[in-house]
Design an enzyme around this catalytic site. Structure first.
Site, mmCIF file in Angstrom:
data_model
loop_
_atom_site.group_PDB
_atom_site.id
_atom_site.type_symbol
_atom_site.label_atom_id
_atom_site.label_comp_id
_atom_site.label_asym_id
_atom_site.label_seq_id
_atom_site.Cartn_x
_atom_site.Cartn_y
_atom_site.Cartn_z
ATOM 1 C CG ASP A 157 49.231 43.021 67.450
ATOM 2 O OD1 ASP A 157 49.493 42.192 68.138
ATOM 3 O OD2 ASP A 157 47.672 42.113 67.651
ATOM 4 C CE LYS B 5 49.092 38.023 70.423
ATOM 5 N NZ LYS B 5 48.873 37.871 68.620
ATOM 6 C CG ASP C 286 51.149 25.072 53.380
ATOM 7 O OD1 ASP C 286 50.896 24.052 53.143
ATOM 8 O OD2 ASP C 286 51.391 26.100 52.600
ATOM 9 C CB ILE C 287 51.941 19.941 53.991
ATOM 10 C CG1 ILE C 287 52.892 21.121 53.014
ATOM 11 C CG2 ILE C 287 50.535 19.968 52.953
ATOM 12 C CD1 ILE C 287 53.492 20.253 51.824
ATOM 13 N N GLY C 288 53.574 19.809 56.041
ATOM 14 C CA GLY C 288 54.651 20.003 57.516
ATOM 15 C C GLY C 288 55.584 20.397 57.119
ATOM 16 C CE LYS D 36 45.860 33.416 64.781
ATOM 17 N NZ LYS D 36 47.076 35.392 65.087
ATOM 18 C CG PHE D 37 53.795 27.984 61.141
ATOM 19 C CD1 PHE D 37 54.369 28.406 60.535
ATOM 20 C CD2 PHE D 37 54.316 28.077 62.693
ATOM 21 C CE1 PHE D 37 55.659 28.873 60.388
ATOM 22 C CE2 PHE D 37 55.022 28.896 62.838
ATOM 23 C CZ PHE D 37 55.941 28.929 61.609
ATOM 24 C CG ASP E 26 49.221 35.011 67.303
ATOM 25 O OD1 ASP E 26 48.517 34.187 66.789
ATOM 26 O OD2 ASP E 26 48.555 36.042 67.088
#
Ligand code: 5BU
Length: 278
Positions: free
Chosen positions: A40, A62, A98-100, A95-96, A93
């Protein structure tokens, strides 16, 4: 048959039907490492200095690719080269959440084209099963794996109780693509009904919030040791960021290497203790 967390990574690699999961388990056994370093940092020089130093000691790198200030397409080329050179997988990483249809675009398009290079990515369960449908439409043809966030490491996280159970149920319904969880404990059998064949499931548990020298930071992160995470709680992969490279500026690669070896040894020791405990 013993539960997956008591089997060796090798046994699990042989049986796993998802290619990304089985490749990860194989690399873990080969390199004797259940360490994932979370890189990071905001400058690509620091990013690659850290990866070059820790590469031989990790199973997984990551990334938070969107925090690099000098990102361009050559970053991906070099990351892939290092992944082959040092034999580690790549986990974005992202971290989605939202909608498909939106996550399918975020996963495959834009500047980062995550699905082209990240063997593994992750998503929140909060939108419901359609988030998996969307990501799978892109990831399955590329033989990728998805991790769901079942428990977060930060203080006061809302990922508890029935939320965690529902996340595991969502994963169980898509074992072709969902290979495991970000969590603090092993998850097999959680929220299962009598008709679920839980003997067949093998979810990898990747645990962030790992530190040998600190118990937290000033912004709610909470750390546990590799022994607590892998031996006591049955997680498979330890994710370590600042414990290995501190602030991550002008990195001292000798110190980074020393810390990576220290965490690799601690994680592997905890795993050996666990699988010998059958
Ligand atoms: P640290 O420097 O070891 O605290 O970094 C932890 C990393 O893991 C960081 O990239 C976080 O975004 C990531 N993380 C986490 O700390 N806790 C979580 O629950 C999840 C991700 Br999900």
């Amino acid at each position: 048959m013993s539960s997956p967390h008591l089997q060796t990574y090798n046994e699990r690699a042989r049986k796993h039907t998802n290619k990304a999961a089985s490749a990860l388990l194989r690399v873990m056994e080969e390199k004797q490492s259940n360490l994932s370093v979370s890189v990071d940092v905001t400058k690509s020089k620091d990013f690659f200095d850290i990866i070059e130093a820790v590469g031989p000691h990790v199973c997984l790198i990551k990334t938070h690719i969107d925090i690099l200030e000098d990102f361009d397409a050559t970053v991906i080329d070099r990351l892939r080269e290092l992944s082959e050179k040092h034999k580690f997988l790549i986990f974005e990483d992202r971290k989605f959440a939202d909608i498909g249809s939106t996550v399918a675009l975020q996963y495959s398009k834009g500047i980062y084209k995550i699905a082209d290079w990240a063997h593994i990515t992750n998503a929140h369960a909060v939108p419901g099963p359609s988030i998996i449908t969307g990501l799978a439409s892109v990831g399955i043809p590329k033989e990728r794996g998805l991790i769901l966030l079942a428990e977060m490491s930060s203080k006061g996280a809302l990922t508890t109780g029935s939320y965690t159970e529902d996340a595991v149920r969502m994963a169980r319904a898509r074992r072709d693509f969902v290979i495991g969880f970000i969590a603090q404990h092993r998850m097999e059998g959680i929220g299962a009904s009598d008709t679920d064949n839980i003997a067949e499931e093998d979810f990898l548990v990747l645990a962030p919030g790992v530190g040998l020298d600190a118990t937290g930071d000033t912004m709610g992160q909470q750390y546990r040791t590799p022994e607590q995470v892998v031996f006591e709680s049955g997680c498979d992969v330890i994710i370590v960021g600042r414990g290995i490279y501190g602030k991550g500026e002008n990195v001292d690669t000798r110190e980074v290497l020393k810390q990576a070896q220290r965490y690799q040894a601690a994680g592997w020791e905890a795993y050996k203790k666990r699988v010998q405990c059958i």
